[in-house]
Design a protein around this motif. Structure first.
Motif, PDB file in Angstrom:
ATOM      1  N   ARG A 133       0.829  -1.193   0.000  1.00  0.00           N
ATOM      2  CA  ARG A 133       0.000   0.000   0.000  1.00  0.00           C
ATOM      3  C   ARG A 133       0.874   1.257   0.000  1.00  0.00           C
ATOM      4  NH1 ARG A 133      -2.750  -1.280   3.946  1.00  0.00           N
ATOM      5  NH2 ARG A 133      -1.901  -0.051   5.664  1.00  0.00           N
ATOM      6  N   ILE A 134       0.528   2.218  -0.876  1.00  0.00           N
ATOM      7  CA  ILE A 134       1.195   3.512  -0.916  1.00  0.00           C
ATOM      8  C   ILE A 134       0.137   4.584  -0.658  1.00  0.00           C
ATOM      9  CG2 ILE A 134       2.645   5.090  -2.245  1.00  0.00           C
ATOM     10  CD1 ILE A 134       3.321   2.799  -4.104  1.00  0.00           C
ATOM     11  N   GLU A 135       0.366   5.424   0.342  1.00  0.00           N
ATOM     12  CA  GLU A 135      -0.551   6.513   0.659  1.00  0.00           C
ATOM     13  C   GLU A 135       0.152   7.844   0.413  1.00  0.00           C
ATOM     14  OE1 GLU A 135      -3.222   5.560   4.224  1.00  0.00           O
ATOM     15  OE2 GLU A 135      -1.436   4.349   4.591  1.00  0.00           O
ATOM     16  N   TYR A 136      -0.543   8.725  -0.298  1.00  0.00           N
ATOM     17  CA  TYR A 136       0.026   9.997  -0.728  1.00  0.00           C
ATOM     18  C   TYR A 136      -0.881  11.118  -0.268  1.00  0.00           C
ATOM     19  CZ  TYR A 136       0.810  13.727  -4.204  1.00  0.00           C
ATOM     20  OH  TYR A 136       1.027  14.928  -4.823  1.00  0.00           O
ATOM     21  N   ASN A 186      -5.117  20.716  -2.297  1.00  0.00           N
ATOM     22  CA  ASN A 186      -4.735  19.481  -1.638  1.00  0.00           C
ATOM     23  C   ASN A 186      -4.925  18.295  -2.581  1.00  0.00           C
ATOM     24  OD1 ASN A 186      -4.267  20.982   0.670  1.00  0.00           O
ATOM     25  ND2 ASN A 186      -6.321  20.601   1.490  1.00  0.00           N
ATOM     26  N   ARG A 187      -4.190  17.231  -2.313  1.00  0.00           N
ATOM     27  CA  ARG A 187      -4.344  15.987  -3.053  1.00  0.00           C
ATOM     28  C   ARG A 187      -4.203  14.818  -2.072  1.00  0.00           C
ATOM     29  NH1 ARG A 187      -5.422  19.465  -6.011  1.00  0.00           N
ATOM     30  NH2 ARG A 187      -5.035  19.714  -8.239  1.00  0.00           N
ATOM     31  N   GLY A 188      -4.884  13.746  -2.372  1.00  0.00           N
ATOM     32  CA  GLY A 188      -4.758  12.543  -1.559  1.00  0.00           C
ATOM     33  C   GLY A 188      -5.104  11.324  -2.382  1.00  0.00           C
ATOM     34  N   THR A 202      -7.678   4.528  -4.615  1.00  0.00           N
ATOM     35  CA  THR A 202      -8.696   5.276  -3.873  1.00  0.00           C
ATOM     36  C   THR A 202      -8.296   6.740  -3.827  1.00  0.00           C
ATOM     37  OG1 THR A 202      -9.058   3.350  -2.453  1.00  0.00           O
ATOM     38  CG2 THR A 202      -9.976   5.452  -1.712  1.00  0.00           C
ATOM     39  N   MET A 203      -9.195   7.638  -4.237  1.00  0.00           N
ATOM     40  CA  MET A 203      -8.946   9.070  -4.116  1.00  0.00           C
ATOM     41  C   MET A 203      -9.422   9.511  -2.736  1.00  0.00           C
ATOM     42  SD  MET A 203      -7.498   9.756  -6.916  1.00  0.00           S
ATOM     43  CE  MET A 203      -7.264   8.873  -8.462  1.00  0.00           C
ATOM     44  N   THR A 204      -8.525  10.110  -1.952  1.00  0.00           N
ATOM     45  CA  THR A 204      -8.834  10.443  -0.570  1.00  0.00           C
ATOM     46  C   THR A 204      -8.990  11.945  -0.342  1.00  0.00           C
ATOM     47  OG1 THR A 204      -6.467  10.409  -0.028  1.00  0.00           O
ATOM     48  CG2 THR A 204      -7.701   8.358   0.283  1.00  0.00           C
ATOM     49  N   ASP A 205      -9.076  12.713  -1.417  1.00  0.00           N
ATOM     50  CA  ASP A 205      -9.288  14.153  -1.309  1.00  0.00           C
ATOM     51  C   ASP A 205     -10.237  14.587  -2.424  1.00  0.00           C
ATOM     52  OD1 ASP A 205      -8.163  16.901  -0.171  1.00  0.00           O
ATOM     53  OD2 ASP A 205      -8.238  17.070  -2.354  1.00  0.00           O
ATOM     54  N   VAL A 206     -11.079  15.572  -2.116  1.00  0.00           N
ATOM     55  CA  VAL A 206     -12.085  16.032  -3.083  1.00  0.00           C
ATOM     56  C   VAL A 206     -11.447  16.507  -4.376  1.00  0.00           C
ATOM     57  CG1 VAL A 206     -13.874  17.757  -3.518  1.00  0.00           C
ATOM     58  CG2 VAL A 206     -13.748  16.634  -1.288  1.00  0.00           C
ATOM     59  N   GLU A 207     -10.337  17.260  -4.275  1.00  0.00           N
ATOM     60  CA  GLU A 207      -9.677  17.765  -5.477  1.00  0.00           C
ATOM     61  C   GLU A 207      -9.093  16.631  -6.304  1.00  0.00           C
ATOM     62  OE1 GLU A 207      -9.738  20.822  -6.739  1.00  0.00           O
ATOM     63  OE2 GLU A 207     -11.130  21.228  -5.090  1.00  0.00           O
ATOM     64  N   LYS A 233     -15.145   8.432  -7.017  1.00  0.00           N
ATOM     65  CA  LYS A 233     -15.846   8.977  -5.858  1.00  0.00           C
ATOM     66  C   LYS A 233     -14.901   8.998  -4.663  1.00  0.00           C
ATOM     67  CE  LYS A 233     -20.361   7.284  -7.418  1.00  0.00           C
ATOM     68  NZ  LYS A 233     -20.760   8.599  -7.913  1.00  0.00           N
ATOM     69  N   LEU A 234     -15.116   9.967  -3.790  1.00  0.00           N
ATOM     70  CA  LEU A 234     -14.241  10.150  -2.637  1.00  0.00           C
ATOM     71  C   LEU A 234     -14.263   8.922  -1.730  1.00  0.00           C
ATOM     72  CD1 LEU A 234     -12.453  12.147  -1.033  1.00  0.00           C
ATOM     73  CD2 LEU A 234     -14.533  12.880   0.165  1.00  0.00           C
ATOM     74  N   GLY A 235     -13.074   8.377  -1.463  1.00  0.00           N
ATOM     75  CA  GLY A 235     -12.927   7.287  -0.508  1.00  0.00           C
ATOM     76  C   GLY A 235     -13.380   5.929  -1.001  1.00  0.00           C
TER      77      GLY A 235
END
Length: 378
Positions: A67-70, A78-80, A107-112, A129-131
Motif C-alpha cells: 500500500r502507498i498513501e500519498y 490538496n491531493r490525496g 482510492t482518491m482520498t481528497d475532493v480535489e 468517488k471520494l474514498g
C-alpha cells in the motif's frame, strides 16, 4: 497518479547517501520472521508540503498487500491518493523474495483528487468517488509496471533484532532526470540492499530516513530576455533575433509547482503578469524542466513532445543546456531532435512519451533545430 512523482520499484537505485545505522548485526528472515505488517516512515516530498507512507503486509498463506498513501497540502490545492496492490510472495533462497501482483486498487482520498481524476479520466474512468476504491487491474494508469508479467524479484535484510527490514528496491521519490540503474543480477534481482529507507514491524518505529542533500536554489526568479534566436531548420548557428520572442522567462523550483518534482520549471511570458506564480495545475504556456549539474554554474534538461499523424507517432526531443555566465545573467542553448515510431497498439496512450524504445531511438535521431537565449535577472 501517484507514480508520476517518481516512485520506482525495483528498477532504479538512488545515488543518495545510505548512512542509516543498524542497531544489530544483520540477519536474514525466515517465513515466520517475515510475517506481519511493515511500515515506512512518512517520506516528505515537495519541501515537506506532502508525504508518502508505504506499508507491506505479509501473511502466513503467502499472500501480501502493498500500500502507498500519498497526501499533499499545497497552495494550489490538496491531493490525496491510496494505491493498494494484492500479491503473492515466495522466498526462493535466503534474503530473496519474489512477488506476483494479482490485483490493484486506487482510492482518491481528497475532493480535489476526485475532480482531477474525473477530468483526466484517470485509468480510463470518469466516475471516481471520494474514498471509494476502484479496481484498476490491467488498466492503463501510467503507474509503471512491476517487472515482467506483474512479477518483481527483490532482496531484503533484517536488522534491530528482526524489527526492521530493508529491501533492494528504492522507495524514495526520484529526481526528474535521474537515470541511474539499480545493480541487478542475471535474474533482474537487485544486488544491493537499499538502506536510505526501511520499514518497522508491527508498530515498531522504522529506522531513521536518510534524505538527499538539497542544493540551494540559485536559479528561481524572473528574467528579462536579452537575446532570443531560433533556428527551426538546422542545428547550425542560430539566425537573427526572433521577432515574436517572449519578453520574460521565470524559473520556479519544480517542487513548488508540482510537489515531488526535483529540478526547475521555466515559463516563457509576454508580460510580468503572465509569469506570476501559477494558481493551479494546468499550464497553458511553454514549460521546460532542468536539473542542477553544478551549483551556480550549469543545468541540464530535456522535453519530449508527440503528435499522431495517421498510424505514425512523431516525436520531438529538446535537449537543454543552461549556464550562468555572470551573477545576474543566464545563457540557454538547446537542440531539437526528431524521430518517428509506429503507433503503440498496446496502450490507450498511443503516442506516449514514456515508450522505452525512445531512449535508443533518440541516440541516432537527426537534429532539426537550435535555440539560443540570453537572460538578465530582474
Amino acid at each position: 497518479m501517484l507514480t508520476k512523482i517518481g516512485l520506482s520499484l525495483g528498477s532504479r537505485l538512488s545515488a543518495w547517501s545510505i548512512c542509516a545505522l543498524l542497531l544489530s548485526t544483520p540477519v536474514f528472515a525466515s517465513m515466520e520472521e517475515l510475517i506481519g505488517q511493515w511500515k515506512s516512515p512518512n517520506i516528505p516530498i515537495g519541501q515537506g508540503i506532502g508525504n508518502i507512507k508505504i506499508t507491506f503486509d505479509f501473511k502466513a498463506d503467502r499472500t501480501c498487500n502493498f500500500r502507498i498513501e500519498y497526501v499533499l497540502n499545497h497552495p494550489a490545492g490538496n491531493r490525496g491518493e491510496r494505491n493498494n496492490y494484492n500479491c503473492e510472495f515466495s522466498l526462493p533462497a535466503a534474503n530473496k523474495i519474489d512477488y506476483k501482483f494479482k490485483r490493484s486498487f486506487v482510492t482518491m482520498t481528497d475532493v480535489e483528487s476526485v475532480k482531477e481524476a474525473n477530468k483526466n479520466k484517470t485509468c480510463g474512468f470518469n466516475d471516481w468517488k471520494l474514498g471509494i476504491p476502484k479496481d484498476v487491474t490491467g488498466a492503463n494508469c501510467d503507474q509503471g509496471s512491476f517487472g515482467d508479467n506483474g512479477e518483481l524479484k527483490d532482496i531484503y535484510e533484517l536488522a534491530n533484532d528482526g524489527q526492521w527490514i530493508y529491501f533492494g528496491m528504492d522507495i524514495l521519490p526520484k529526481p526528474v532526470d535521474d537515470d541511474s540503474e539499480v545493480p541487478t543480477d542475471e535474474e533482474g534481482r537487485p544486488t544491493q540492499i537499499f538502506k536510505a529507507a526501511g520499514f518497522g514491524k508491527n508498530g515498531v518505529s522504522p529506522p531513521p530516513l536518510e534524505l538527499p542533500e538539497i542544493h540551494p536554489d540559485t536559479l528561481s526568479g524572473l528574467y528579462s530576455v536579452v537575446d532570443y534566436r531560433l533556428n527551426s531548420k538546422s542545428c547550425d548557428q542560430a539566425p537573427a533575433p526572433t521577432a515574436d520572442a517572449p519578453k520574460f522567462i521565470r524559473f520556479y523550483a519544480g517542487d513548488i509547482v508540482i510537489p515531488g518534482l526535483e529540478g526547475w520549471m521555466a515559463k516563457e511570458c509576454k508580460s510580468e503578469q503572465q509569469c506570476s506564480i501559477p494558481a493551479g495545475w494546468d499550464f497553458n504556456a511553454k514549460w521546460f524542466i532542468s536539473r542542477l549539474v553544478e551549483p551556480d554554474r550549469r543545468w541540464l534538461g530535456d522535453q519530449i513532445r508527440s503528435s499522431l499523424v495517421g498510424d505514425v507517432c512523431h516525436y520531438e526531443k529538446q535537449m537543454i543546456n543552461l549556464t550562468r555566465i555572470s551573477s545576474r545573467s543566464l545563457e540557454i542553448n538547446a537542440k531539437r531532435y526528431s524521430a518517428t515510431l509506429p503507433v503503440d497498439q498496446n496502450g490507450t496512450e498511443k503516442c506516449s512519451t514514456r515508450r522505452p524504445e525512445l531512449d535508443q531511438l533518440f541516440k541516432s535521431a537527426p537534429c532539426i533545430g537550435f535555440d539560443h537565449v540570453e537572460l538578465q535577472s530582474k
